[in-house]
Design an enzyme around this catalytic site. Structure first.
Site, PDB file in Angstrom:
ATOM      1  N   LYS A  63     -46.258 -13.033 -25.657  1.00 11.23           N
ATOM      2  CA  LYS A  63     -45.970 -12.638 -27.038  1.00 11.23           C
ATOM      3  C   LYS A  63     -45.236 -13.743 -27.786  1.00 11.23           C
ATOM      4  O   LYS A  63     -45.599 -14.101 -28.909  1.00 11.23           O
ATOM      5  CB  LYS A  63     -45.120 -11.366 -27.058  1.00 11.23           C
ATOM      6  CG  LYS A  63     -45.766 -10.169 -26.425  1.00 11.23           C
ATOM      7  CD  LYS A  63     -44.889  -8.947 -26.551  1.00 11.23           C
ATOM      8  CE  LYS A  63     -43.528  -9.145 -25.917  1.00 11.23           C
ATOM      9  NZ  LYS A  63     -43.598  -9.411 -24.477  1.00 11.23           N
ATOM     10  N   GLU A  72     -33.055 -11.659 -26.886  1.00 12.87           N
ATOM     11  CA  GLU A  72     -33.684 -12.708 -26.089  1.00 12.87           C
ATOM     12  C   GLU A  72     -32.707 -13.272 -25.060  1.00 12.87           C
ATOM     13  O   GLU A  72     -31.492 -13.164 -25.222  1.00 12.87           O
ATOM     14  CB  GLU A  72     -34.185 -13.833 -26.994  1.00 12.87           C
ATOM     15  CG  GLU A  72     -35.437 -13.502 -27.774  1.00 12.87           C
ATOM     16  CD  GLU A  72     -36.656 -13.376 -26.889  1.00 12.87           C
ATOM     17  OE1 GLU A  72     -36.705 -14.026 -25.824  1.00 12.87           O
ATOM     18  OE2 GLU A  72     -37.561 -12.599 -27.242  1.00 12.87           O
ATOM     19  N   ARG A  73     -33.243 -13.897 -24.035  1.00 16.90           N
ATOM     20  CA  ARG A  73     -32.402 -14.602 -23.077  1.00 16.90           C
ATOM     21  C   ARG A  73     -31.750 -15.797 -23.765  1.00 16.90           C
ATOM     22  O   ARG A  73     -32.403 -16.529 -24.516  1.00 16.90           O
ATOM     23  CB  ARG A  73     -33.231 -15.072 -21.886  1.00 16.90           C
ATOM     24  CG  ARG A  73     -34.001 -13.965 -21.189  1.00 16.90           C
ATOM     25  CD  ARG A  73     -34.941 -14.540 -20.140  1.00 16.90           C
ATOM     26  NE  ARG A  73     -35.810 -13.525 -19.573  1.00 16.90           N
ATOM     27  CZ  ARG A  73     -36.991 -13.181 -20.077  1.00 16.90           C
ATOM     28  NH1 ARG A  73     -37.434 -13.776 -21.169  1.00 16.90           N
ATOM     29  NH2 ARG A  73     -37.720 -12.249 -19.502  1.00 16.90           N
TER      30      ARG A  73
END
Length: 465
Positions: free
Chosen positions: A194, A217-218
């Site tokens: 994605k 998000e990381r």
């Protein structure tokens, strides 16, 4: 007695006229601020209860509203939170910081609703969910006259969606073409691609400004995504709003709203804006955490009803603006839990958007990227981008691909005989060439004529045979 010399006449104010007018405007703005009673008297209270993820403030219920920002000082630092529930005696506040330093009896003041005043100099910058810079750049310019109106435009005052554009991604420009002001979702499980596809779409040349919201998000992937995937050239017109997975639920929830407010500022100036939101599912997770902390009961797989109210309120703000303004084209990723496309969040979002792109894990395992399933993907505004000839061509291509895929197992078992079915024979001959055209990596040059490239590939394949 000695005479005192008369004072010399006052000298005129020195300096260039633009500088004097700028100082005068600043003084007038300061005077207007102090003319407002709410600027002179602050409403506040004291902390009466501290919980792991919230705290209560007594004494400000009468002047508080849901969504107001509150602040308090502790250890020489300023801490903020958002009001998520109002009672008769106190209000419930969810802090923006994980390491909450609240203690009983601390003074808390109401700062009113949250506002964003984005400026064109924000392009190339990275901010957090409170629109504060988190990069090494200078302080942000916040002109008051660029403040977004907020809220979705009235239905009958919106402009019509009528202007298609090329994204440069062949599979999308052919099977699910987009228009300015459209809202599109990319549905996929984890690790299917994605974010890579979103970065390819963010490099489209059809927009004046790109706003990227990275929610949950990381932390290690933020720099990689911005510096490598989007790249220095793409960042020149990009504003990134970042709330990583280790931040509080309130920051992750607020990031989507902040990104939308930034996009609204540029849309109201008449610009074409691309809003990339990754991901709406993590926004829903953060909203669920905040809502359950406020005491709401779950109604669908652990999600309270307010989550399904917040998503339409957020997404309806995207799209074309009123007459004289631009449009916000929203492309957002939807992380389907366990590859279940009937997940409550996915099902709710699908009904709001103007189309959806489905990424198939089986296609990714075949090494075909981007792994878009052209049969399951749809754009509700495709008819405004296709000509009659293109529409007929896409219908034939989808029919061939469907025939090719539904007979895959039979052909592997040797059940296909040449000459027995001319339609299937044509699909077997041409669908692999179509798949070759649809392959595209982030390093490839954006496509400017996908249908022409497909025609050239099919012609070359026919000549080889």
């Amino acid at each position: 007695m000695q005479d005192v010399p008369a004072a010399p006449p006052e000298a005129p104010v020195a300096g260039p006229a633009p500088l004097r007018s700028h100082k005068l405007a600043a003084l007038e703005h300061l005077f207007e601020r102090f003319q407002q009673p709410e600027r002179l008297v602050r409403t506040g209270g004291r902390i009466s209860e501290v919980m792991p993820t919230q705290f209560r403030v007594r004494g400000m219920s009468g002047a508080a509203k849901l969504g107001d920002i509150v602040a308090f000082e502790h250890g020489g630092r300023r801490h903020r939170g958002e009001i998520i529930r109002i009672g008769a005696q106190d209000v419930l506040v969810s802090p923006f910081e994980q390491d909450m330093q609240a203690s009983l009896g601390q003074k808390v003041f109401n700062e009113g609703p949250f506002h964003v005043t984005a400026h064109e100099s924000w392009r190339g910058r990275v901010v957090n969910a409170l629109a504060e810079p988190i990069d090494s750049g200078p302080p942000l310019i916040r002109p008051a006259h660029l403040r977004a109106k907020g809220g979705a435009p009235a239905p009958l005052s919106r402009q019509r969606v009528a202007s298609p554009f090329l994204t440069g991604v062949r599979v999308i420009d052919m099977f699910t073409p987009l228009c300015h002001g459209q809202r599109l979702g990319i549905f996929a499980g984890s690790g299917v691609g994605k974010s890579t596809l979103l970065a390819m779409l963010a490099r489209a040349e059809a927009f004046d400004t790109v706003v990227v919201a990275m929610i949950g998000e990381r932390g290690r992937e933020v720099r990689e995504f911005l510096e490598d995937t989007i790249g220095p050239e793409g960042m020149k017109k990009t504003i990134a709003v970042v709330a990583t997975s280790d931040e509080s639920a309130m920051m992750r929830r607020r990031a989507a709203d902040t990104a939308m407010r930034v996009a609204e500022c540029f849309r109201d100036r008449g610009e074409q804006v691309l809003l990339v939101l990754d991901s709406i599912t993590r926004f829903a997770h953060a909203s669920r955490e905040v809502a359950t902390g406020a005491g709401e009961a779950p109604v669908a797989r652990g999600y309270p009803s307010s989550v399904f109210t917040d998503m339409p309120k957020l997404l309806e703000r995207a799209g074309p603006g009123e007459a004289g303004s631009g449009a916000i084209t929203a492309i957002l990723s939807v992380l389907v839990d366990g590859d279940d496309h009937n997940d409550p969040v996915a099902d709710c979002v699908r009904g709001i958007l103007d189309g959806h792109i489905v990424l198939d894990r089986a296609i990714a395992e075949q090494g075909r990227y981007p792994p878009v399933d052209p049969l399951a993907s749809i754009s509700r505004l495709a008819d405004r981008a296709w000509s009659d000839d293109k529409r007929k061509l896409i219908q034939k291509l989808k029919a061939m691909i469907a025939r090719f895929e539904e007979t895959r197992d039979i052909r592997l078992l040797g059940g296909f005989q040449a000459g027995a079915d001319p339609g299937l024979e044509l699909a077997v001959r041409q669908v692999p060439a179509i798949y070759d055209v649809l392959r595209q990596s982030p390093a490839d040059r954006p496509s400017s004529d996908p249908f022409g490239e497909l025609a050239n590939m099919l012609k070359a394949r026919e000549n080889q045979q």
